[in-house]
Design a protein around this motif. Sequence first.
Motif, short mmCIF file in Angstrom:
data_model
loop_
_atom_site.label_atom_id
_atom_site.label_comp_id
_atom_site.label_asym_id
_atom_site.label_seq_id
_atom_site.Cartn_x
_atom_site.Cartn_y
_atom_site.Cartn_z
N UNK A 10 1.44 -10.49 2.02
CA UNK A 10 0.16 -10.14 1.42
C UNK A 10 -0.16 -8.67 1.65
N UNK A 11 -0.84 -8.08 0.68
CA UNK A 11 -1.36 -6.73 0.81
C UNK A 11 -2.88 -6.83 0.64
N UNK A 12 -3.58 -6.17 1.56
CA UNK A 12 -5.04 -6.27 1.52
C UNK A 12 -5.65 -5.00 0.94
N UNK A 13 -6.76 -5.16 0.25
CA UNK A 13 -7.48 -4.03 -0.31
C UNK A 13 -8.97 -4.22 -0.09
N UNK A 14 -9.60 -3.14 0.33
CA UNK A 14 -11.04 -3.17 0.54
C UNK A 14 -11.65 -1.88 0.00
N UNK A 15 -12.80 -2.00 -0.64
CA UNK A 15 -13.52 -0.80 -1.10
C UNK A 15 -14.95 -0.86 -0.59
N UNK A 16 -15.43 0.31 -0.16
CA UNK A 16 -16.79 0.39 0.37
C UNK A 16 -17.70 1.20 -0.55
N UNK A 20 -9.96 -7.33 -2.69
CA UNK A 20 -9.03 -7.94 -3.64
C UNK A 20 -7.64 -7.88 -3.00
N UNK A 21 -7.19 -9.02 -2.51
CA UNK A 21 -5.90 -9.08 -1.83
C UNK A 21 -4.83 -9.56 -2.80
N UNK A 22 -3.62 -9.12 -2.54
CA UNK A 22 -2.49 -9.51 -3.40
C UNK A 22 -1.48 -10.26 -2.56
N UNK A 23 -1.24 -11.50 -2.93
CA UNK A 23 -0.27 -12.31 -2.21
C UNK A 23 0.97 -12.48 -3.09
N UNK A 24 2.13 -12.30 -2.48
CA UNK A 24 3.37 -12.41 -3.23
C UNK A 24 4.28 -13.44 -2.56
N UNK A 25 4.65 -14.45 -3.31
CA UNK A 25 5.55 -15.51 -2.80
C UNK A 25 6.99 -15.21 -3.18
N UNK A 26 7.90 -15.70 -2.37
CA UNK A 26 9.34 -15.65 -2.69
C UNK A 26 9.76 -14.28 -3.19
#
Lengths: 118, 119
Positions: free
Chosen positions: B20-26, B74-80
Motif C-alpha cells: 500500500x501507498x498512503x497519501x494525505x493532503x492538508x 486516498x490510499x492505493x493498495x496493490x495486490x499481487x
Amino acid sequence: AQTVTQSQPEMSVQEAETVTLSCTYDTSESDYYLFWYKQPPSRQMILVIRQEAYKQQNATENRFSVNFQKAAKSFSLKISDSQLGDAAMYFCAYRSGVTTSGTYKYIFGTGTRLKVLA
Amino acid sequence: DTAVSQTPKYLVTQMGNDKSIKCEQNLGHDTMYWYKQDSKKFLKIMFSYNNKELIINETVPNRFSPKSPDKAHLNLHINSLELGDSAVYFCASSQDFRLAGALYTDTQYFGPGTRLTVL
C-alpha cells in the motif's frame, strides 16, 4: 477521445533567452482546462500555469505565458529570460468538462525535456 | 506543513506481494488523484475521488484498489505485484467547486511521488 500531443521530446535554450514549448490537443468539447506542469529532477510536479478554455485572454505568470489558440487547439508555453532552475521536464495537460455521470478526464502529454545552457 | 504527502517515498518489493501507498493532503481539498509515471516519464491518471466518491477510474488492473477513508486521505493498495507495476506513483489533490451549476476545477497539487520497484 481526447488527446494531448507534445511534439518536442527535448529543447535547449541559452540562459536569459526565450523558449517556446508546443502543445496541441484534440477535443470536441468547448469547456475544458489546460495546464502546464514542471517536473524537475526532484520528481515533484509543480504547476506552472493554467488556462480556462472559456477565457480568451492568455494566462501569464511572471516569466511564463501561454499562447492559447482555441480554434487551432494549440496551447504553447513561452518562458522568457530562461534561468538554470527552469531546466526540467514540462508536461502539458488537459482536463475535460464534467460528463452527465459526474466524471471527467485528465490527460497528460508525453513531456518535453528542457535544458538550459549557461 | 507539507501540502500533499505520500509514504513511503521508496518501495522495493518482490513480485506477488501486496503493498500500500498512503497519501494525505492538508489543504482541505475535496478531490484526490492517483497517477502512474512509467520509466519513459509518461504520466497517466489512474483514479480520482471527489468527497470520498470515485469519479475517475481509468482502465487499470483490478489488482489496484484505491481507498478513501476520508476527504484528506486516498490510499492505493496493490495486490499481487508484477514487474510492470514498477513506476513512480503520484498522489495529487485539487478543490473542485460548483458555480451556476457547472463544476470548475482548481489547480492540482502533487505529492513528492513514491518510487515502486518490483523485483
